[in-house]
Design a protein around this motif. Structure first.
Motif, PDB file in Angstrom:
ATOM      1  N   ARG A  38      -1.738   6.301 -15.363  1.00  0.00           N
ATOM      2  CA  ARG A  38      -3.443   6.064 -15.586  1.00  0.00           C
ATOM      3  C   ARG A  38      -2.970   5.192 -17.040  1.00  0.00           C
ATOM      4  NH1 ARG A  38      -2.927  12.423 -18.315  1.00  0.00           N
ATOM      5  NH2 ARG A  38      -0.440  12.130 -17.613  1.00  0.00           N
ATOM      6  N   GLU A  39      -1.272   4.672 -17.483  1.00  0.00           N
ATOM      7  CA  GLU A  39      -1.349   3.922 -18.273  1.00  0.00           C
ATOM      8  C   GLU A  39      -1.044   2.235 -17.749  1.00  0.00           C
ATOM      9  OE1 GLU A  39      -0.712   5.249 -21.419  1.00  0.00           O
ATOM     10  OE2 GLU A  39      -0.896   7.116 -20.165  1.00  0.00           O
ATOM     11  N   ALA A  40      -2.134   1.989 -16.283  1.00  0.00           N
ATOM     12  CA  ALA A  40      -2.132   0.796 -15.935  1.00  0.00           C
ATOM     13  C   ALA A  40      -3.237   0.671 -16.116  1.00  0.00           C
ATOM     14  CB  ALA A  40      -1.533   1.096 -14.207  1.00  0.00           C
ATOM     15  N   ASP A  41      -3.860  -1.034 -16.291  1.00  0.00           N
ATOM     16  CA  ASP A  41      -4.364  -2.381 -16.081  1.00  0.00           C
ATOM     17  C   ASP A  41      -4.890  -2.165 -14.892  1.00  0.00           C
ATOM     18  OD1 ASP A  41      -6.739  -3.169 -16.992  1.00  0.00           O
ATOM     19  OD2 ASP A  41      -5.647  -4.345 -18.154  1.00  0.00           O
ATOM     20  N   PHE A  42      -5.543  -1.689 -14.345  1.00  0.00           N
ATOM     21  CA  PHE A  42      -6.083  -2.226 -13.233  1.00  0.00           C
ATOM     22  C   PHE A  42      -7.132  -3.559 -12.994  1.00  0.00           C
ATOM     23  CE2 PHE A  42      -4.619   2.063 -11.821  1.00  0.00           C
ATOM     24  CZ  PHE A  42      -3.471   1.326 -10.744  1.00  0.00           C
ATOM     25  N   THR A  43      -6.891  -4.308 -14.091  1.00  0.00           N
ATOM     26  CA  THR A  43      -8.268  -4.663 -14.196  1.00  0.00           C
ATOM     27  C   THR A  43      -8.268  -6.277 -13.613  1.00  0.00           C
ATOM     28  OG1 THR A  43      -9.239  -4.898 -16.189  1.00  0.00           O
ATOM     29  CG2 THR A  43      -9.829  -7.122 -15.050  1.00  0.00           C
ATOM     30  N   HIS A  44      -6.426  -6.786 -12.821  1.00  0.00           N
ATOM     31  CA  HIS A  44      -6.135  -7.897 -11.895  1.00  0.00           C
ATOM     32  C   HIS A  44      -4.866  -6.969 -12.036  1.00  0.00           C
ATOM     33  CE1 HIS A  44      -4.361 -11.464 -11.340  1.00  0.00           C
ATOM     34  NE2 HIS A  44      -5.657 -11.852 -10.494  1.00  0.00           N
ATOM     35  N   THR A  45      -5.215  -6.256 -10.511  1.00  0.00           N
ATOM     36  CA  THR A  45      -3.038  -5.963 -10.130  1.00  0.00           C
ATOM     37  C   THR A  45      -3.369  -5.124  -8.898  1.00  0.00           C
ATOM     38  OG1 THR A  45      -0.958  -5.115 -10.690  1.00  0.00           O
ATOM     39  CG2 THR A  45      -2.776  -3.530 -11.826  1.00  0.00           C
ATOM     40  N   SER A  46      -2.577  -4.978  -8.100  1.00  0.00           N
ATOM     41  CA  SER A  46      -2.564  -4.239  -7.257  1.00  0.00           C
ATOM     42  C   SER A  46      -2.163  -2.646  -7.718  1.00  0.00           C
ATOM     43  CB  SER A  46      -1.327  -5.149  -5.645  1.00  0.00           C
ATOM     44  OG  SER A  46      -1.362  -3.690  -5.256  1.00  0.00           O
ATOM     45  N   LEU A  47      -2.773  -1.591  -6.957  1.00  0.00           N
ATOM     46  CA  LEU A  47      -2.203  -0.223  -6.922  1.00  0.00           C
ATOM     47  C   LEU A  47      -0.245  -0.191  -5.971  1.00  0.00           C
ATOM     48  CD1 LEU A  47      -2.446   2.694  -6.847  1.00  0.00           C
ATOM     49  CD2 LEU A  47      -3.748   2.501  -5.245  1.00  0.00           C
ATOM     50  N   TYR A  48      -0.892  -1.154  -5.067  1.00  0.00           N
ATOM     51  CA  TYR A  48       0.760  -0.685  -4.406  1.00  0.00           C
ATOM     52  C   TYR A  48       1.574  -1.469  -5.308  1.00  0.00           C
ATOM     53  CZ  TYR A  48      -1.959   0.436  -0.154  1.00  0.00           C
ATOM     54  OH  TYR A  48      -2.957   1.438   1.258  1.00  0.00           O
ATOM     55  N   ASP A  49       1.421  -2.611  -5.797  1.00  0.00           N
ATOM     56  CA  ASP A  49       2.441  -3.123  -6.861  1.00  0.00           C
ATOM     57  C   ASP A  49       2.791  -2.184  -7.999  1.00  0.00           C
ATOM     58  OD1 ASP A  49       2.398  -5.432  -5.499  1.00  0.00           O
ATOM     59  OD2 ASP A  49       1.577  -6.443  -7.062  1.00  0.00           O
ATOM     60  N   GLU A  50       1.408  -1.612  -8.987  1.00  0.00           N
ATOM     61  CA  GLU A  50       1.599  -0.761 -10.289  1.00  0.00           C
ATOM     62  C   GLU A  50       2.556   0.702  -9.506  1.00  0.00           C
ATOM     63  OE1 GLU A  50       0.986  -0.677 -13.175  1.00  0.00           O
ATOM     64  OE2 GLU A  50      -0.071  -2.687 -12.825  1.00  0.00           O
ATOM     65  N   LEU A  51       2.540   1.050  -8.411  1.00  0.00           N
ATOM     66  CA  LEU A  51       3.079   2.339  -7.883  1.00  0.00           C
ATOM     67  C   LEU A  51       4.646   2.214  -7.713  1.00  0.00           C
ATOM     68  CD1 LEU A  51       2.098   5.527  -6.639  1.00  0.00           C
ATOM     69  CD2 LEU A  51       1.834   4.385  -4.298  1.00  0.00           C
ATOM     70  N   ALA A  52       4.752   0.895  -7.089  1.00  0.00           N
ATOM     71  CA  ALA A  52       5.722   1.058  -6.943  1.00  0.00           C
ATOM     72  C   ALA A  52       6.659   0.709  -8.288  1.00  0.00           C
ATOM     73  CB  ALA A  52       6.041  -0.752  -5.540  1.00  0.00           C
ATOM     74  N   ALA A  53       6.361   0.184  -9.121  1.00  0.00           N
ATOM     75  CA  ALA A  53       6.833  -0.076 -10.383  1.00  0.00           C
ATOM     76  C   ALA A  53       7.053   1.454 -11.225  1.00  0.00           C
ATOM     77  CB  ALA A  53       6.160  -1.394 -11.084  1.00  0.00           C
ATOM     78  N   ARG A  54       5.910   1.974 -11.013  1.00  0.00           N
ATOM     79  CA  ARG A  54       6.097   2.628 -12.219  1.00  0.00           C
ATOM     80  C   ARG A  54       6.842   4.149 -11.414  1.00  0.00           C
ATOM     81  NH1 ARG A  54       2.626   1.991 -16.509  1.00  0.00           N
ATOM     82  NH2 ARG A  54       1.659  -0.312 -16.454  1.00  0.00           N
ATOM     83  N   THR A  55       6.217   4.356 -10.520  1.00  0.00           N
ATOM     84  CA  THR A  55       6.817   5.068  -9.951  1.00  0.00           C
ATOM     85  C   THR A  55       8.059   5.718  -8.517  1.00  0.00           C
ATOM     86  OG1 THR A  55       6.121   5.507  -8.031  1.00  0.00           O
ATOM     87  CG2 THR A  55       4.840   6.492 -10.349  1.00  0.00           C
ATOM     88  N   GLY A  56       8.166   3.709  -8.829  1.00  0.00           N
ATOM     89  CA  GLY A  56       9.771   3.974  -7.331  1.00  0.00           C
ATOM     90  C   GLY A  56       8.915   3.872  -6.277  1.00  0.00           C
ATOM     91  N   VAL A  57       7.471   4.144  -5.579  1.00  0.00           N
ATOM     92  CA  VAL A  57       6.962   5.077  -4.266  1.00  0.00           C
ATOM     93  C   VAL A  57       6.541   3.950  -3.975  1.00  0.00           C
ATOM     94  CG1 VAL A  57       5.641   6.153  -2.737  1.00  0.00           C
ATOM     95  CG2 VAL A  57       6.848   7.335  -5.109  1.00  0.00           C
ATOM     96  N   ARG A  58       7.548   3.170  -2.600  1.00  0.00           N
ATOM     97  CA  ARG A  58       6.229   2.067  -1.232  1.00  0.00           C
ATOM     98  C   ARG A  58       5.917   2.563  -0.310  1.00  0.00           C
ATOM     99  NH1 ARG A  58       8.137  -2.830  -3.541  1.00  0.00           N
ATOM    100  NH2 ARG A  58       9.209  -2.501  -4.962  1.00  0.00           N
ATOM    101  N   LEU A  59       4.402   2.085  -0.342  1.00  0.00           N
ATOM    102  CA  LEU A  59       3.861   3.175   0.840  1.00  0.00           C
ATOM    103  C   LEU A  59       4.458   2.408   2.089  1.00  0.00           C
ATOM    104  CD1 LEU A  59       1.722   3.612  -0.627  1.00  0.00           C
ATOM    105  CD2 LEU A  59       0.300   2.996   0.984  1.00  0.00           C
ATOM    106  N   THR A  60       4.387   2.961   3.625  1.00  0.00           N
ATOM    107  CA  THR A  60       5.590   2.500   4.682  1.00  0.00           C
ATOM    108  C   THR A  60       4.901   2.270   5.867  1.00  0.00           C
ATOM    109  OG1 THR A  60       5.922   4.752   4.743  1.00  0.00           O
ATOM    110  CG2 THR A  60       7.502   2.760   3.909  1.00  0.00           C
ATOM    111  N   GLY A  61       3.434   3.191   6.032  1.00  0.00           N
ATOM    112  CA  GLY A  61       2.498   3.189   6.980  1.00  0.00           C
ATOM    113  C   GLY A  61       1.396   3.798   6.596  1.00  0.00           C
ATOM    114  N   GLY A  62       0.669   4.457   7.590  1.00  0.00           N
ATOM    115  CA  GLY A  62      -0.170   5.355   7.308  1.00  0.00           C
ATOM    116  C   GLY A  62      -1.538   4.697   9.060  1.00  0.00           C
ATOM    117  N   ARG A  63      -2.509   5.485   8.797  1.00  0.00           N
ATOM    118  CA  ARG A  63      -3.380   4.941   9.377  1.00  0.00           C
ATOM    119  C   ARG A  63      -5.068   5.128   8.992  1.00  0.00           C
ATOM    120  NH1 ARG A  63      -7.225   9.246   9.693  1.00  0.00           N
ATOM    121  NH2 ARG A  63      -6.493  11.401   8.804  1.00  0.00           N
TER     122      ARG A  63
END
Length: 271
Positions: free
Chosen positions: A171-196
């Motif tokens: 909620r504190e991220a500025d998504f004007t010019h950034t990637s959701l995945y980068d913000e997710l990794a930086a702010r929560t330590g979670v990195r996506l590994t796969g999916g469908r």
């Protein structure tokens, strides 16, 4: 003369009048001639109107319209009712199928400037999307909706749902010019590994067309994605992408169908 010989004999740089004694329909001859002229770069960014083509080829308007209809089906020309035909603009953003990709990265890789207009960023309950993430229907979710731009032109409408217990710091991220995945990794330590992911062609609603800045004749891709970190679902995403600015790419061979995994190997669907 067979059809392949006829096509090779078509000349570019000026109209070749159709041969009325040929076994090939007049519209087919005009279609092939126009295709050859387009590929040779004769028209630049402009394209002749119907009346100009009628005069140039000496045929009826119905014949010209059928030739244009065929070129439109090939994606070479955009011909809409009440508007002059024009050359289709090649898709600018290409994405390999099967990759854990970021639309942000794909736009930047194409040499375009990526920017987003955040329409929604809040915490809410939504039983449908909670269930898709394997959560109780009452579980709070972080919801992010963005209009994605490439060089300030609309490209996609992106809607994402994530477990609030995990993604609340976003909620504190500025998504004007950034990637959701980068913000997710930086702010929560979670990195996506796969999916469908499921990609399908859809007809946008009037409201979606207005958001994307497209006419009724332009289709769109709908992308449904479930993103996981290990065995845990952490993202449900629905993205609506303009069909005239985005293309998906896969590779195949005699051994089967290969999805390009962007450096992570390949997944083969064999015969």
């Amino acid at each position: 003369m067979n059809e392949c010989t006829y096509i090779r004999s078509v000349r570019s740089s000026r109209a070749t009048k159709p041969d009325r004694s040929s076994p090939f329909p007049l519209w087919a001859q005009i279609r092939d001639d126009l295709r050859s002229r387009v590929e040779s770069g004769e028209f630049g960014t402009a394209f002749p109107g119907e009346l100009a083509l009628v005069e140039e080829y000496g045929v009826s308007r119905h014949t010209v319209r059928e030739a244009l209809r065929q070129l439109r089906a090939e994606g070479l020309v955009i011909a809409e009712r009440g508007r002059p035909p024009r050359l289709a603009v090649p898709a600018e953003i290409e994405q390999p199928l099967g990759a854990l990709y970021s639309l942000f990265a794909s736009v930047e890789a194409a040499g375009r400037v990526q920017r987003s207009v955040v329409r929604v960023l809040d915490i809410r309950a939504d039983g449908v999307f909670a269930a898709r993430l394997g959560l109780e229907e009452s579980a709070p979710l972080l919801h992010l909706e963005r209009l994605r731009l490439a060089d300030d032109e609309p490209l996609a409408v992106d809607r994402v749902w994530l477990p609030a217990e995990l993604a609340a710091p976003l909620r504190e991220a500025d998504f004007t010019h950034t990637s959701l995945y980068d913000e997710l990794a930086a702010r929560t330590g979670v990195r996506l590994t796969g999916g469908r992911e499921v990609l399908r062609a859809v007809v946008p609603t009037p409201a979606e067309r207005r958001l994307l800045g497209i006419d009724e004749g332009v289709a769109a891709f709908a992308v449904d994605r479930l993103g996981c970190a290990g065995d845990r679902p952490v993202e449900w995403r629905y993205t609506l992408v303009r069909g005239d600015r985005f293309t998906a790419r896969a590779e195949f061979s005699a051994k089967g169908y290969r999805l390009d995994l962007a450096g992570a190997g390949t997944f083969a669907l064999t015969k």
